[in-house]
Each structure stands twice: as C-alpha cells, then as structure tokens.
Design a protein around this motif. Structure first.
Motif, PDB file in Angstrom:
ATOM      1  N   LEU A   1      42.551 -39.453  -1.065  1.00 25.33           N
ATOM      2  CA  LEU A   1      42.271 -40.489   0.212  1.00 25.33           C
ATOM      3  C   LEU A   1      41.101 -39.264   0.779  1.00 25.33           C
ATOM      4  N   PHE A   2      41.302 -37.969   0.825  1.00 21.28           N
ATOM      5  CA  PHE A   2      40.327 -37.196   1.595  1.00 21.28           C
ATOM      6  C   PHE A   2      38.846 -37.224   0.781  1.00 21.28           C
ATOM      7  N   ASP A   3      38.859 -37.446  -0.432  1.00 15.19           N
ATOM      8  CA  ASP A   3      37.862 -37.619  -1.382  1.00 15.19           C
ATOM      9  C   ASP A   3      37.050 -38.918  -0.643  1.00 15.19           C
TER      10      ASP A   3
ATOM     11  N   GLY B   1      40.527 -46.483   5.893  1.00 11.36           N
ATOM     12  CA  GLY B   1      40.191 -47.863   5.330  1.00 11.36           C
ATOM     13  C   GLY B   1      41.375 -48.337   4.739  1.00 11.36           C
ATOM     14  N   LEU B   2      42.405 -47.716   4.870  1.00  8.76           N
ATOM     15  CA  LEU B   2      43.712 -48.603   4.303  1.00  8.76           C
ATOM     16  C   LEU B   2      43.901 -49.982   4.447  1.00  8.76           C
TER      17      LEU B   2
ATOM     18  N   ASP C   1      53.155 -47.892  11.721  1.00 11.09           N
ATOM     19  CA  ASP C   1      53.270 -48.047  13.287  1.00 11.09           C
ATOM     20  C   ASP C   1      53.016 -46.716  13.960  1.00 11.09           C
ATOM     21  N   GLU C   2      53.324 -46.299  14.874  1.00  8.99           N
ATOM     22  CA  GLU C   2      53.029 -45.092  15.576  1.00  8.99           C
ATOM     23  C   GLU C   2      54.080 -43.799  14.819  1.00  8.99           C
TER      24      GLU C   2
ATOM     25  N   ILE D   1      44.920 -43.103  11.485  1.00 12.30           N
ATOM     26  CA  ILE D   1      44.778 -42.770   9.891  1.00 12.30           C
ATOM     27  C   ILE D   1      44.362 -44.004   8.911  1.00 12.30           C
ATOM     28  N   VAL D   2      45.171 -45.159   9.163  1.00  8.38           N
ATOM     29  CA  VAL D   2      44.883 -46.205   8.640  1.00  8.38           C
ATOM     30  C   VAL D   2      43.295 -46.727   8.664  1.00  8.38           C
TER      31      VAL D   2
END
Length: 236
Positions: free
Chosen positions: A162-164, A122-123, A88-89, A117-118
C-alpha cells in the motif's frame, strides 16, 4: 475444494460475466495440470473451486498462491487473506470466513483515522488484504504470562504494498468490475493512452495504474459515469 479469498458479490448478468472471468483465471493457473474442476460461489459470496485429478494437490496450492485461501481454522501469528468489508474510526473489518477486526493502532499505515487511511490509499470495499491473525499467544510468551491476547494486524507485506501505491504515478481503484470490464471502460472513455495497465487486486477489484502525466481525479471523473462501482484515487 479451495475457497478463494475473493468474492463474487455482483448479481444478474454481471455475476455471469464475473464467473466467466473467474473460470478463465482458474484455467490460466491450472488448465495444464491433470485435473478437472468446477467453479462456484459459496453462501457468503466467496468463490469456490472444486478439483479432482492426479494433480489436485498441486492445483490447490497454485490457486492458494494466486488468490489466497479462506480457511476454517487460524493459527496465531500466521498470515491470511481477508476482504475489506467495513471501516470506522476504530479500525478495519475484514471477512476471512469470519469477521476479523484490525484495530486502528494495528494498521501501520501512518497518521490519520482508518476512514482517512481508506481515502489516502484508495481502498475500496471487498479488496483482498493480508493480515496476521492475533488471538491466543504462543506457549511461554510474555503475552501469555500477562493473560493478554494479541490483536490482529495488517501484514508487513500488505503495508509495504500500500505504501508503494503512494510512491508511484497515481492510481484509480475500482470494485464491482472485472479487469476486462475496467480496461474496456478506460478505452471507451478515450483514456487508453493515459494508463500503464490495469492491475488485478481481486476478481472484481482492480487498480488502474496511471502514467506520470495523468491526473487520477481527472481519470476517475472520466470513467465514473461508465462504471456502477466504488471508485477511489491514490494520489502520490
């Protein structure tokens, strides 16, 4: 017994297929050791492997390394694995056998709200993520003197991973399906030549690694009708 940091949350025939896939994965890891084992599911859907035999200590350590482990106790400052259950926020909620909330300011994944961010990374729900447990500070620390508890945060190695993802050719992340099911779906949709591989994130969470010339949203659209799953793109 080892409680693996991956869940079996599908039902019916899909659940049986998932358990078959898990047995194969476990056998690949510890099948050559002097152990007997059974695979099951805990009341909260976490996968469980019960192990007996001369190499049981080694086998447990191998499975902990391969899948991560859900433990009953946590030590502040240590790294654990939880599954992404909600966002959530205000931050992420991970399931590590107990609810672990990672505040938005402790995600360390750049600008934007947790919801943004999700989408950017692509989470998908239930994907395993490593985090550093906060809680009571160590004896003698400045936080202890101030009477403050440290918040939970994503682990540095998780942030790096995740950055990769955003620096590659693009990905399509999927839940509710085994790696074999995702590969078969890509083949059925006629896109086998458009991907590099299907990377396993958890038992039922996969990441389709695209080739440079492949458009992730286009691949998502092509396979979406075949998979009753949550699907998100990672676009470099």
């Amino acid at each position: 017994m080892v409680v693996l940091a991956t869940k079996v949350y599908v039902r019916g025939e899909a659940r049986e297929r998932a358990l078959d896939a898990l047995r194969s994965l476990v056998d690949n890891e510890i099948g050559d050791l002097d152990v007997e084992y059974t695979v099951g599911v805990r009341h909260d859907d976490f996968a469980v492997v019960t192990i007996e035999g001369g190499d049981e200590v080694v086998a447990r350590n191998v499975l902990r390394e391969a899948f991560g482990e859900i433990t009953p106790d946590f030590e502040p400052g240590e790294t654990y694995v939880g599954t992404l259950e909600a966002w959530d926020e205000d931050g992420f909620v991970l399931d590590a056998g107990e609810e672990v909330r990672v505040p938005a300011g402790e995600l360390g994944l750049g600008q934007g709200t947790p919801v943004q961010i999700v989408e950017r990374f692509g989470l998908v729900q239930h994907v395993p993520l490593r985090f550093v447990y906060g809680g009571e500070p160590a004896d003698g620390s400045e936080d202890e003197e101030a009477g403050e508890q440290r918040p939970h945060r994503l682990a540095d190695e998780e942030r790096d991973r995740l950055f990769d993802w955003t620096r590659g050719a693009g990905r399509v992340n999927v839940n509710s399906a085994t790696r074999g099911e995702v590969r078969a779906t890509v083949n059925r949709a006629g896109h086998a030549r458009d991907i590099v591989t299907v990377e396993r994130l958890g038992l039922l969470e996969q990441s389709i690694v695209c080739k440079d010339e492949t458009d992730p949203p286009g691949l998502l659209a092509a396979i979406g009708d075949y998979l009753p799953a949550e699907i998100r793109c990672v676009i470099p």
